[in-house]
Design a protein around this motif. Structure first.
Motif, mmCIF file in Angstrom:
data_model
loop_
_atom_site.group_PDB
_atom_site.id
_atom_site.type_symbol
_atom_site.label_atom_id
_atom_site.label_comp_id
_atom_site.label_asym_id
_atom_site.label_seq_id
_atom_site.Cartn_x
_atom_site.Cartn_y
_atom_site.Cartn_z
ATOM 1 N N LEU A 58 0.835 -1.210 0.000
ATOM 2 C CA LEU A 58 0.000 0.000 0.000
ATOM 3 C C LEU A 58 0.867 1.256 0.000
ATOM 4 O O LEU A 58 0.506 2.269 -0.609
ATOM 5 N N LYS A 59 2.008 1.178 0.662
ATOM 6 C CA LYS A 59 2.934 2.313 0.670
ATOM 7 C C LYS A 59 3.460 2.572 -0.736
ATOM 8 O O LYS A 59 3.515 3.723 -1.196
ATOM 9 N N ARG A 60 3.835 1.494 -1.449
ATOM 10 C CA ARG A 60 4.316 1.646 -2.827
ATOM 11 C C ARG A 60 3.237 2.239 -3.729
ATOM 12 O O ARG A 60 3.528 2.940 -4.697
ATOM 13 N N ALA A 61 1.982 1.952 -3.400
ATOM 14 C CA ALA A 61 0.858 2.451 -4.202
ATOM 15 C C ALA A 61 0.450 3.871 -3.813
ATOM 16 O O ALA A 61 -0.533 4.398 -4.332
ATOM 17 N N ASP A 65 -1.634 9.159 -0.105
ATOM 18 C CA ASP A 65 -2.087 10.276 -0.943
ATOM 19 C C ASP A 65 -3.448 10.041 -1.588
ATOM 20 O O ASP A 65 -3.979 10.920 -2.257
ATOM 21 N N CYS A 66 -3.990 8.842 -1.411
ATOM 22 C CA CYS A 66 -5.252 8.555 -2.118
ATOM 23 C C CYS A 66 -6.445 9.037 -1.305
ATOM 24 O O CYS A 66 -6.400 9.126 -0.076
ATOM 25 N N GLU A 67 -7.505 9.353 -2.016
ATOM 26 C CA GLU A 67 -8.721 9.858 -1.377
ATOM 27 C C GLU A 67 -9.769 8.769 -1.196
ATOM 28 O O GLU A 67 -10.725 8.937 -0.445
ATOM 29 N N MET A 68 -9.590 7.657 -1.907
ATOM 30 C CA MET A 68 -10.545 6.552 -1.803
ATOM 31 C C MET A 68 -9.825 5.245 -2.078
ATOM 32 O O MET A 68 -8.984 5.170 -2.974
ATOM 33 N N LEU A 89 -3.036 3.054 9.159
ATOM 34 C CA LEU A 89 -1.676 3.452 8.799
ATOM 35 C C LEU A 89 -1.609 4.625 7.830
ATOM 36 O O LEU A 89 -0.629 5.374 7.828
ATOM 37 N N PHE A 90 -2.645 4.773 6.988
ATOM 38 C CA PHE A 90 -2.544 5.771 5.908
ATOM 39 C C PHE A 90 -3.649 6.822 5.933
ATOM 40 O O PHE A 90 -3.675 7.704 5.082
ATOM 41 N N SER A 91 -4.573 6.705 6.885
ATOM 42 C CA SER A 91 -5.650 7.704 7.058
ATOM 43 C C SER A 91 -6.401 7.982 5.768
ATOM 44 O O SER A 91 -6.702 9.138 5.424
ATOM 45 N N VAL A 92 -6.707 6.921 5.010
ATOM 46 C CA VAL A 92 -7.459 7.083 3.761
ATOM 47 C C VAL A 92 -8.871 7.565 4.116
ATOM 48 O O VAL A 92 -9.557 6.939 4.931
#
Length: 457
Positions: A58-61, A65-68, A89-92
């Motif tokens: 997911l970090k590589r993807a 920075d993604c919104e959804m 981890l990424f607060s999506v």
């Protein structure tokens, strides 16, 4: 919008294809390198090979920075874990998961997907959606598609026009005069590979696909106008005894006059089906076997529903049933290249489960107060239900055929509990619910109808 899609199967590809057309930034993750390469090239999206539940993948993807994030792998539990990791981890901001097992969706466990449970903002349940869509087709025989708006008070029905249809060569704005007691309105016309929003003087031609908004109470009468030979459906054969088939059979069992026969190839699944149905008869066997179809009475069936997990099998079963004498046949088809063969194989209705899923995802991506959305003809057009705010440019204006921009047509207006068909004297008020058909090029214009206008302040 940057959207991360986990799972490059048919559903993932369908969502990616539609969102890529709308110029969103798409990244798709799958463990199958060949599949990722194919999707990346075909759809011009970024591909990542790896397990989507692993934080490093997911970090590589660029999950941060993604919104959804849309988790549509083949496994419910993996989809749930993906959303949990994306949140923790990424607060999506927005997380969607496909959940196929109905046990997770039982009302007794409704707190699973909540702020205190799994942080999933939207659950997609394709099997439940497909089952409900099949039942809608069943209740509106002769349609090529069916959807509901305004809490079920308004139906959107699609028909293929035969030579003898009374609406042929008649301007569509005269429909109300010819059928004065019918609350229905043609809002979309498909011709060849095109679909468009009509103007008032447009006419229908044989072979056209007409999309009609109709008051739910008038749907049966409208269907009889387009399909005069449709009678009551009493005998149904379901080929495929999985979750979808069982859901449909259980609902149909509630209607006492309907006889349901189910065919299931897998012995264990057939035994499971026997234990769960009450009046339906379950036959263990191959639906491609003419003798098995005959045992189920497919030759006398009013409706044959082929919903196995194989597209080609569904097409062939439907064709065999129609050749044997079945009145109507529905096939569940995921691959668009196979769906195009339906007419040649005498299949009356094709149901694409991806289209149902894509419609739900798009609903969450549309800006403004949009409450419902249905895509049509592989995403070339949409129908949406939205709320008109006080600052909307539509307030105080009529919404008849020629009042809205090219590519857009109003289907119905809902004011309180009343469904109103558009006309020259119908003016939009704040907080009305407006159902609109539009070509996809007009998405942004339609969104503005249901958004706060900055100039208002």
């Amino acid at each position: 919008m940057h959207v991360l899609i986990c799972g490059a199967g048919r559903v993932g590809q369908g969502i990616a294809r539609k969102l890529a057309r709308e110029k969103h930034e798409i990244t798709i993750i799958d463990e199958n390198a060949e599949l990722v390469d194919q999707v990346s090239i075909d759809l011009d999206v970024r591909g990542i090979v790896g397990h989507a539940a692993h934080p490093d993948v997911l970090k590589r993807a660029r999950a941060e920075d993604c919104e959804m994030i849309i988790a549509v792998t083949h496994f419910d539990e993996i989809n749930m874990v993906i959303c949990q990791i994306a949140h923790t981890l990424f607060s999506v901001p927005f997380k969607i998961a496909r959940v196929r097992d109905r046990s997770y969706l039982d009302l007794a466990w409704k707190n699973i997907f909540s702020r205190d449970g799994l942080p999933i903002d939207m659950v997609i349940s394709p099997e439940a959606e497909v089952g409900d869509a099949i039942l809608q087709r069943f209740r509106t025989p002769g349609t090529i598609m069916s959807a509901s708006f305004a809490g079920g008070r308004l139906k959107l029905l699609g028909f293929e026009l035969a030579e003898q249809n009374p609406l042929i060569d008649m301007p569509i704005d005269q429909m109300r005069g010819v059928f004065p007691n019918l609350s229905a309105r043609v809002i979309g016309i498909g011709r060849g590979t095109d679909i468009r929003a009509p103007r008032g003087r447009d006419v229908l031609k044989p072979g056209d696909r007409a999309y009609v908004a109709v008051l739910d109470a008038h749907a049966e009468r409208l269907t009889s106008i387009f399909n005069r030979d449709q009678g009551r459906l009493d005998h149904v054969v379901i080929v495929g005894g999985g979750n979808v088939g069982l859901h449909v059979a259980k609902i149909l069992e509630r209607e006492s006059h309907i006889r349901v026969r189910m065919i299931e190839r897998n012995v264990a699944q057939a035994n499971k089906a026997v234990a769960q149905v009450k009046r339906s008869i379950v036959i263990q066997g191959d639906g491609l076997n003419p003798d098995i179809l005959a045992e189920a009475g497919a030759d006398r069936a009013d409706f044959v529903i082929a919903i196995t997990d194989d597209d080609k099998t569904n097409l062939l079963i439907s064709n065999l049933a129609k050749r044997a004498g079945a009145k109507r046949a529905l096939a569940l088809i995921n691959a668009p290249e196979l769906a195009s063969l339906a007419d040649d194989m005498r299949v009356d209705t094709v149901l694409d489960p991806r289209a149902l899923t894509v419609s739900q995802v798009l609903l969450r991506m549309r800006r403004g107060r949009i409450l419902g959305l249905q895509t049509l003809e592989d995403g070339r057009a949409e129908v949406a239900e939205g709320v008109t705010l006080e600052s909307s440019s539509l307030i105080g204006k009529p919404i008849d055929y020629d009042d809205l921009p090219e590519g857009v047509v109003a289907a119905a207006l809902i004011r309180g509990e009343t469904v109103i068909m558009p006309g020259p004297d119908v003016l939009v008020r704040p907080e009305d619910h407006l159902v609109i058909f539009y070509e996809t090029e007009m998405v942004r214009a339609v969104e503005k109808f249901f958004r706060v206008n900055p100039d208002y302040f």
